[in-house]
Scaffold this active site. Structure first.
Site, mmCIF file in Angstrom:
data_model
loop_
_atom_site.group_PDB
_atom_site.id
_atom_site.type_symbol
_atom_site.label_atom_id
_atom_site.label_comp_id
_atom_site.label_asym_id
_atom_site.label_seq_id
_atom_site.Cartn_x
_atom_site.Cartn_y
_atom_site.Cartn_z
ATOM 1 C CE LYS A 52 -3.774 -2.399 2.293
ATOM 2 N NZ LYS A 52 -4.341 -2.855 3.576
ATOM 3 C CD GLN A 96 -3.425 -4.297 6.863
ATOM 4 O OE1 GLN A 96 -3.409 -3.344 6.103
ATOM 5 N NE2 GLN A 96 -3.966 -5.454 6.509
ATOM 6 C CG ASP A 119 -10.074 -0.627 5.362
ATOM 7 O OD1 ASP A 119 -9.855 -0.940 4.169
ATOM 8 O OD2 ASP A 119 -9.415 -1.060 6.322
#
Ligand code: NDP
Length: 292
Positions: A52, A96, A119
């Site tokens: 990412k 995460q 997200d």
């Protein structure tokens, strides 16, 4: 043989568009920024975060990874999130998962400002999705819609069947398909006679986490099949005896389907690029910059 829907190529196309969008924003003195909190010991997470960050760099998005020690508490993580919520240079915050086991993941996720929830997991983001208000949609479902649209698949009026009802894939992709005017059925582990239901699908989304369970027998001839599954399974002929597998049994399914995504190289590449799309979208929405 089914047409292969090349997720890598579609992701590259979107990446190109995001790079141009970021360049336009930067020319106006605005640099989108993404911060990732990596507070867990899963080696796969570390790889995902590295990928990412690398993509942010390629696209000109400011990126930062925060790696608290393994003793970090829920309260300490909440303080980090609060600081990032208040930082005007941070457009996207990604927590995460999985977090260290002593941490209350739900509390941490809930603390993220929905305006920075790249997200798309926050209940406010889900509410915006349900009611079709502007907001951030989770990356994998949004990526699936991009694959369908950019491959010229007609969604409006199609019978779509989604196998899987998780909050991060099954439910949001079903809503997105509904908003595109498909007639949507959601299946799960308690669905009776699953092959009979999936056989109705013009568009079949397999997101059940059961490697290669969806064989050609589940598929209507000519259907479009999107395989979301990503599992590692033993395979003596593969390097190190393991290989990636989707939820669809590719050899039998591709003999029946009209089009199909491979694993790897299908949905996976879209998930990461849609995170970049969301970061830029969050930047525009929050800072009031007009859409590209
Ligand atoms: P979950 O385990 O959270 O959900 C699985 C869903 O599938 C559940 O709703 C479950 O039903 C249903 N299900 C399980 N077994 C069956 C069965 N035998 N028949 C019918 N339905 C079944 O998984 P996720 O949604 O998080 O992920 C699904 C897959 O997608 C995984 O392989 C995951 O690794 C992959 N994935 C890939 C991503 C990518 O970027 N490519 C991103 C996210 C996920 P019930 O609710 O009744 O238990």
């Amino acid at each position: 043989m089914a047409k292969i829907l090349d997720g890598k190529a579609i992701a590259a196309e979107i990446q190109h568009e995001v790079a141009a969008d970021v360049a336009a924003l930067r020319a106006r003195g605005i640099q989108p920024g993404l911060t990732v909190i990596l507070a867990g010991e899963d080696p796969a997470s570390q790889l995902y975060v590295r990928n990412k960050m690398r993509m942010c760099e390629t696209l000109g998005i400011r990126s930062e990874t925060i790696t608290p020690p393994s003793t970090v508490t829920t309260e300490e993580l909440l303080a980090i999130v609060a600081r990032l919520n208040a930082d005007d240079n941070v457009d996207g915050i990604l927590v995460q998962l999985p977090l260290f086991k002593q941490v209350d993941s739900k509390r941490v996720l809930m603390a993220v400002d929905p305006a920075k929830d790249v997200d798309g997991f926050h209940p406010v983001s889900i509410g915006n999705l349900v009611t079709q208000r502007p907001g951030l949609v989770s990356c994998t479902p949004a990526g699936i819609i991009e694959i369908l649209k950019r491959s010229g698949v007609t969604i409006a009026g199609a019978r779509a069947v989604v196998v899987g009802r998780s909050d991060i894939v099954g439910k949001p992709v079903a809503l997105l398909l509904l908003h595109e005017n498909a007639t949507v059925t959601i299946c799960h582990s308690r669905t009776r006679d699953l092959p009979a239901v999936t056989h109705e699908a013009d568009i079949l989304i397999a997101a059940l986490g059961q490697p290669e369970m969806i064989t050609g027998d589940y598929i209507k001839p000519g259907a479009v099949v999107i395989d979301v599954g990503t599992s590692r399974i033993p395979d003596p002929s593969a390097p190190k005896g393991m290989r990636w597998a989707g939820d669809v049994h590719f050899p039998s399914a591709s003999a029946v389907a009209g089009a199909i995504t491979p694993v790897p190289g299908g949905v996976g590449p879209l998930t990461i690029v849609m995170l970049m799309v969301n970061t830029v979208k969050a930047c525009r929405l929050r800072r009031g910059a007009p859409p590209a």
